[in-house]
Design an enzyme around this catalytic site. Sequence first.
Site, PDB file in Angstrom:
ATOM      1  N   GLU A 118      36.473  37.735  42.372  1.00 42.56           N
ATOM      2  CA  GLU A 118      36.915  39.130  42.560  1.00 42.56           C
ATOM      3  C   GLU A 118      35.878  40.173  42.243  1.00 42.56           C
ATOM      4  OE1 GLU A 118      41.469  40.031  42.522  1.00 42.56           O
ATOM      5  OE2 GLU A 118      40.927  39.279  40.639  1.00 42.56           O
ATOM      6  N   HIS A 174      38.984  44.965  35.260  1.00 41.24           N
ATOM      7  CA  HIS A 174      40.053  44.405  36.098  1.00 41.24           C
ATOM      8  C   HIS A 174      41.005  43.491  35.301  1.00 41.24           C
ATOM      9  CE1 HIS A 174      42.277  42.641  39.040  1.00 41.24           C
ATOM     10  NE2 HIS A 174      41.724  41.472  38.995  1.00 41.24           N
ATOM     11  N   HIS A 182      45.035  41.658  34.606  1.00 37.39           N
ATOM     12  CA  HIS A 182      46.394  41.518  34.909  1.00 37.39           C
ATOM     13  C   HIS A 182      47.300  41.610  33.813  1.00 37.39           C
ATOM     14  CE1 HIS A 182      44.166  37.981  37.064  1.00 37.39           C
ATOM     15  NE2 HIS A 182      43.750  39.382  37.996  1.00 37.39           N
ATOM     16  N   HIS A 231      49.952  41.862  40.947  1.00 35.83           N
ATOM     17  CA  HIS A 231      48.231  41.646  40.449  1.00 35.83           C
ATOM     18  C   HIS A 231      48.153  41.888  39.411  1.00 35.83           C
ATOM     19  CE1 HIS A 231      44.129  40.275  42.033  1.00 35.83           C
ATOM     20  NE2 HIS A 231      44.229  40.290  40.961  1.00 35.83           N
TER      21      HIS A 231
HETATM   22 ZN   LIG Z   1      42.580  39.589  39.460  1.00 37.43          ZN
END
Ligand SMILES: [Zn+2]
Length: 278
Positions: free
Chosen positions: A110, A129, A131, A199
């Site tokens: 990603e 980023h 989760h 996500h």
């Molecule tokens: Zn991710």
Amino acid sequence: MRMKNHTLVAVTIVAVAAITVVLAGQTAKPTQAPAGNGTLLDDLVVANRILANENILDGLGHVSVRSLQRPDHFFLSRDLAPGLVTAADLVEYDLEGNPVNPKAPQGYRERFLHGAIFKARPDVNAIVHSHMPSVLPFTDVTTPLRPMYHMASFLLDGAPIFEVRSVQGQIGMLIDNNKVGTALAQTLGKRTIALIRGHGAAIVGTTIPDAVQNAIFLDVNARVQSQAVALGGNIAYLSPADVAGGNPNPQPPAPPGSPGYYTRSWLIWKAKAMGEKR
Ligand SMILES: [Zn+2]
């Protein structure tokens, strides 16, 4: 063995010259930390450790920083759990997500999330980023994530939910190519965070400490909001009037590496994450 006189003189001259060079180097030392990527990369390692230690990143998720010397490049760890990242694991990428060194180790799938946002947002220099479990419910329900306390006042700008399915032809749920990365950056717009349905989230900052604390305060806000909703009464969310006097948590305009660059929170998070003596 006795040294001959002329040899001794020569050795002495060389030694004095060497000491002079060393001293000259010391006096020429900048009073401020150098603005190179060295300090920045050290901070990126610390950011990985802080975010792992504060449970913002687990085995997955990542944090990046824009290069000081090449604003069209950024640094991100190789494919590795953030809590294990060292300086040797950092890889330099262009904004298309290509490693500068073709022999670079395997990267995160990603990484395109980072390149696309850096490309769309010249004001952003660091991206997380995550989760994080506290935020996941808000990616799946219609209840909007809203600011509960002053450290998360950036939520006054909203927390839009990016839907991967909205990208034509996109299969899967990862931000694993530039097309879906660009669409996510468009959803983010000028905000601090964008949620990703089912996500996680992308969180940005003007500096590494700024992005790290935005991620941590976002986590706190999401937990507090869930608890407040569960209590069932009317909720007094922050309003624009609450921050009319200015940003309650401004990022100091200081160069990377200088003391003013680091927030008070960063220093304690760093001490905890790096096992430093307090
Ligand atoms: Zn991710």
